[in-house]
Design an enzyme around this catalytic site. Sequence first.
Site, PDB file in Angstrom:
ATOM      1  N   GLY A 226     -11.547  30.273  31.815  1.00 10.73           N
ATOM      2  CA  GLY A 226     -10.178  30.020  31.362  1.00 10.73           C
ATOM      3  C   GLY A 226      -9.194  30.160  32.497  1.00 10.73           C
ATOM      4  O   GLY A 226      -9.521  30.729  33.538  1.00 10.73           O
ATOM      5  N   PRO A 227      -7.981  29.640  32.283  1.00 11.50           N
ATOM      6  CA  PRO A 227      -6.958  29.709  33.333  1.00 11.50           C
ATOM      7  C   PRO A 227      -6.640  31.158  33.714  1.00 11.50           C
ATOM      8  O   PRO A 227      -6.937  32.070  32.936  1.00 11.50           O
ATOM      9  CB  PRO A 227      -5.735  29.049  32.679  1.00 11.50           C
ATOM     10  CG  PRO A 227      -6.242  28.333  31.488  1.00 11.50           C
ATOM     11  CD  PRO A 227      -7.496  28.999  31.059  1.00 11.50           C
ATOM     12  N   THR A 230      -5.524  34.739  31.383  1.00 10.66           N
ATOM     13  CA  THR A 230      -5.714  34.560  29.935  1.00 10.66           C
ATOM     14  C   THR A 230      -6.484  35.720  29.317  1.00 10.66           C
ATOM     15  O   THR A 230      -6.827  35.672  28.144  1.00 10.66           O
ATOM     16  CB  THR A 230      -6.422  33.228  29.632  1.00 10.66           C
ATOM     17  OG1 THR A 230      -7.454  33.036  30.588  1.00 10.66           O
ATOM     18  CG2 THR A 230      -5.465  32.066  29.671  1.00 10.66           C
ATOM     19  N   LYS A 232      -9.490  37.336  30.661  1.00  9.36           N
ATOM     20  CA  LYS A 232     -10.965  37.350  30.808  1.00  9.36           C
ATOM     21  C   LYS A 232     -11.446  38.772  31.122  1.00  9.36           C
ATOM     22  O   LYS A 232     -12.370  39.265  30.489  1.00  9.36           O
ATOM     23  CB  LYS A 232     -11.395  36.372  31.918  1.00  9.36           C
ATOM     24  CG  LYS A 232     -11.002  34.939  31.593  1.00  9.36           C
ATOM     25  CD  LYS A 232     -11.448  33.969  32.655  1.00  9.36           C
ATOM     26  CE  LYS A 232     -10.653  34.081  33.953  1.00  9.36           C
ATOM     27  NZ  LYS A 232      -9.252  33.640  33.831  1.00  9.36           N
ATOM     28  N   GLU A 448      22.077  16.806  35.708  1.00  8.48           N
ATOM     29  CA  GLU A 448      21.468  17.564  34.604  1.00  8.48           C
ATOM     30  C   GLU A 448      21.933  17.019  33.256  1.00  8.48           C
ATOM     31  O   GLU A 448      21.162  17.012  32.293  1.00  8.48           O
ATOM     32  CB  GLU A 448      21.793  19.063  34.720  1.00  8.48           C
ATOM     33  CG  GLU A 448      21.140  19.756  35.906  1.00  8.48           C
ATOM     34  CD  GLU A 448      19.639  19.513  36.054  1.00  8.48           C
ATOM     35  OE1 GLU A 448      18.934  19.419  35.028  1.00  8.48           O
ATOM     36  OE2 GLU A 448      19.169  19.397  37.198  1.00  8.48           O
ATOM     37  N   HIS A 451      19.602  14.194  32.302  1.00  9.02           N
ATOM     38  CA  HIS A 451      18.335  14.656  31.697  1.00  9.02           C
ATOM     39  C   HIS A 451      18.587  15.086  30.251  1.00  9.02           C
ATOM     40  O   HIS A 451      17.830  14.761  29.343  1.00  9.02           O
ATOM     41  CB  HIS A 451      17.792  15.883  32.440  1.00  9.02           C
ATOM     42  CG  HIS A 451      17.260  15.607  33.816  1.00  9.02           C
ATOM     43  ND1 HIS A 451      16.301  14.650  34.064  1.00  9.02           N
ATOM     44  CD2 HIS A 451      17.511  16.206  35.011  1.00  9.02           C
ATOM     45  CE1 HIS A 451      16.004  14.680  35.371  1.00  9.02           C
ATOM     46  NE2 HIS A 451      16.735  15.591  35.962  1.00  9.02           N
ATOM     47  N   ASP A 523      11.691  14.420  40.524  1.00  5.14           N
ATOM     48  CA  ASP A 523      11.688  13.652  39.266  1.00  5.14           C
ATOM     49  C   ASP A 523      10.831  12.399  39.434  1.00  5.14           C
ATOM     50  O   ASP A 523      10.007  12.069  38.585  1.00  5.14           O
ATOM     51  CB  ASP A 523      13.120  13.210  38.907  1.00  5.14           C
ATOM     52  CG  ASP A 523      14.025  14.404  38.600  1.00  5.14           C
ATOM     53  OD1 ASP A 523      13.486  15.499  38.397  1.00  5.14           O
ATOM     54  OD2 ASP A 523      15.253  14.215  38.558  1.00  5.14           O
TER      55      ASP A 523
HETATM   56  P1  ATP Z   1      -7.621  36.187  36.422  1.00  4.06           P
HETATM   57  O1  ATP Z   1      -8.331  34.920  36.143  1.00  4.06           O
HETATM   58  O2  ATP Z   1      -6.367  35.979  37.208  1.00  4.06           O
HETATM   59  O3  ATP Z   1      -8.500  37.295  36.939  1.00  4.06           O
HETATM   60  P2  ATP Z   1      -7.809  37.180  33.745  1.00  4.06           P
HETATM   61  O4  ATP Z   1      -8.041  36.006  32.872  1.00  4.06           O
HETATM   62  O5  ATP Z   1      -8.974  38.050  34.052  1.00  4.06           O
HETATM   63  O6  ATP Z   1      -7.041  36.739  35.053  1.00  4.06           O
HETATM   64  P3  ATP Z   1      -6.615  39.588  32.870  1.00  4.06           P
HETATM   65  O7  ATP Z   1      -6.680  40.202  34.213  1.00  4.06           O
HETATM   66  O8  ATP Z   1      -7.599  40.017  31.869  1.00  4.06           O
HETATM   67  O9  ATP Z   1      -6.683  38.021  33.044  1.00  4.06           O
HETATM   68  O10 ATP Z   1      -5.167  39.717  32.260  1.00  4.06           O
HETATM   69  C1  ATP Z   1      -4.117  40.363  32.953  1.00  4.06           C
HETATM   70  C2  ATP Z   1      -3.286  41.162  31.979  1.00  4.06           C
HETATM   71  O11 ATP Z   1      -2.597  40.275  31.096  1.00  4.06           O
HETATM   72  C3  ATP Z   1      -4.110  42.049  31.076  1.00  4.06           C
HETATM   73  O12 ATP Z   1      -4.348  43.289  31.646  1.00  4.06           O
HETATM   74  C4  ATP Z   1      -3.254  42.155  29.854  1.00  4.06           C
HETATM   75  O13 ATP Z   1      -2.299  43.172  30.002  1.00  4.06           O
HETATM   76  C5  ATP Z   1      -2.505  40.837  29.808  1.00  4.06           C
HETATM   77  N1  ATP Z   1      -3.151  39.920  28.844  1.00  4.06           N
HETATM   78  C6  ATP Z   1      -3.781  38.773  29.113  1.00  4.06           C
HETATM   79  N2  ATP Z   1      -4.222  38.194  27.975  1.00  4.06           N
HETATM   80  C7  ATP Z   1      -3.870  39.005  26.974  1.00  4.06           C
HETATM   81  C8  ATP Z   1      -4.056  38.974  25.562  1.00  4.06           C
HETATM   82  N3  ATP Z   1      -4.693  37.965  24.962  1.00  4.06           N
HETATM   83  N4  ATP Z   1      -3.558  39.996  24.837  1.00  4.06           N
HETATM   84  C9  ATP Z   1      -2.908  41.017  25.419  1.00  4.06           C
HETATM   85  N5  ATP Z   1      -2.693  41.113  26.736  1.00  4.06           N
HETATM   86  C10 ATP Z   1      -3.162  40.125  27.519  1.00  4.06           C
END
Ligand code: ATP
Length: 638
Positions: A226-227, A230, A232, A448, A451, A523
């Site tokens: 995932g991005p 998010t 992970k 602006e 737009h 743009d």
């Molecule tokens: P990267 O790919 O940059 O390593 P990642 O996907 O591992 O990022 P995390 O490091 O798990 O992301 O997320 C960073 C912080 O964002 C987490 O510690 C948490 O505080 C917050 N966060 C991200 N997603 C959630 C979620 N779904 N719910 C609550 N907090 C979140």
Amino acid sequence: MANGSNPSGDNDNQGMSGLQRWALPALLVGLLLLFLFSGPLAPQGPEVPYTRFTGLVDKGAVQHVVVRGHQVTMTFREKQPVGARGKKVRQATTRVPLFGGDKLMDRLEKANVETTVREQRQTGWWWILLLLLVPWLFLMGMQFFQWRRMGGGAGGGGGGFGGFGGGLTQSKAKRVTREDPTTTFDDVAGQDNAKREVAEVVDFLADPERFRDVGAEAPHGMLMVGPPGTGKTLMARALAGEAGVAFYHQSASEFIEMVVGVGAARVRQAFEEARKNAPAILFIDELDSIGRMRGTGLGGGHDEREQTLNQILSEMDGFSGHEEVVVVAATNRPDVLDPALQRPGRFDRRISLELPDVKARRSILELHAEALPLAADVDIDRIARGTPGFSGADLKNLANEAAIRAAREHKKHVTYAHFDDARDSIIMGSERALSITPDEHYRLAVHESGHTAAAHFLPNADALYKVSIIPRGQALGGTHQIPEEERYTMPEDYLRDRIGVILGGRCAERIFLGTVSSGADDDIKQATRIARGMVTRWGMADDIGPMDLRQDDEQPFLGQQMAQPRQFSDTTAHQVDEAVRAFLTAAEDRVMRLIQDNREAVENLVQALEEEETLDRAGVEAHLGARPAVAAAGEADA
Ligand code: ATP
């Protein structure tokens, strides 16, 4: 399950005293300096002009000279500064001019100077050899130092580069970090699909017997995709927390060092540690940094990287099927991963974490704003709607930035305005003080407003959120729109209107100022990109049809592009260019007409924006009227 906290190898390294750590490099640098300032190349006293030398000879101050070819080294007595007693003996060198050499001997004899004549100094072959070897010796010394620092040879049995891996495993090398997380699924807002899939593994880790009894094999590897931001890592921690098992955490890039073989040894050590303390989760972050396709040139065919990757694969293959260790890896570039990583028995479970939708954004914001003293005007729902594209990490950052703003203003509560300002600076950067001329200020307001008017009148455009001509980050102003609903696909009429809104600024400049400016640079780039996508990827140009004609392979999460060789003819390329141009000019013509038809209202908007600098949707509607209903406007437009 082992509970004792196992400190990382960092601490071990810290045990090495500063003196020991720097002893070897200091010794090497010392040797180098000694080499430079001694031996045949070393200077013998300062060089003085020839005339000063002869002056000293004539005065009888010179005691002894050594003549080597044209170089003369003299020992002479020098007067001490006033107040000091006696004379000081010093050495200096000078060069004898080609002419007058004979006269020098007469002069020396006359002054009764003890003179020694020596062979001209020759640089011996051994000296040249040493000169060539020194840099290599220095490099090897540094490499050896680095190896020692990482723990090579420690533990007794390692000894030398050959015994490297074995020594490292039990050594002072940076170890995988152990945690016993208390994170649970409640700390992860949204991501319900991912949670469901992860819950199965929690079941296994919490009660492996149940699975073993019916002959089920343990899951070995899970890939979190995932991005960035998010959640992970958060999800992997929650998995360990829910199952109540140890969590070993290492970033894949940390496995790799300059010296080939270190990565593989570290992987072995990390797996060994997790196995010893099973049940456990071994989390490998940024897997793509070592897990890129081998032999493709991606990642540069790096030996160390490949060896490390191979070691991960062979460790996973070595699982007996009943081991209670689950390897969880995270990546935001699944597209570049070596397919071997995703074979059954390895990272065969893929869990996708998406950017949160509005509902998930709301719950993430609620979670992170829970501890903040919120003012009554904070509408979490509105903030969630205003932050499409924000990841969980961005939302956490937003809440924190809002709180920082409140503290900066010595406020007791965090208000909606704090959130709004934090949102703007996350999207566009902080406000910038720029000295803008009145003409430029007017042009900005016109641009602006263009737009904004396009976003207001075009029926399929996203709803307006706010417009501002306060410079932020790289932008001099901005028009923000927010989709009413979460958008997963982009219909053709939406894309046409999107291009219209993007080109609206330039249209207004042309109408109100008669000329366009460089302010539309980005743009034009954005609009062209969308139009090109419509033609080459989404089959929206009738003359071209449903044909994939893209030339760039856009990376899914990072927007990076990799150039591909063109696979179509010049004629098709020409048709593509024409179709792209047609989409752009049609959108521009349409917006020009819209602004001209509503010229007076847009002029009022320009004036209001010049005065107020920022207007929200209500402020815009005060000048342009209520937004025309989509269907009615669509019909009128058609
Ligand atoms: P990267 O790919 O940059 O390593 P990642 O996907 O591992 O990022 P995390 O490091 O798990 O992301 O997320 C960073 C912080 O964002 C987490 O510690 C948490 O505080 C917050 N966060 C991200 N997603 C959630 C979620 N779904 N719910 C609550 N907090 C979140």
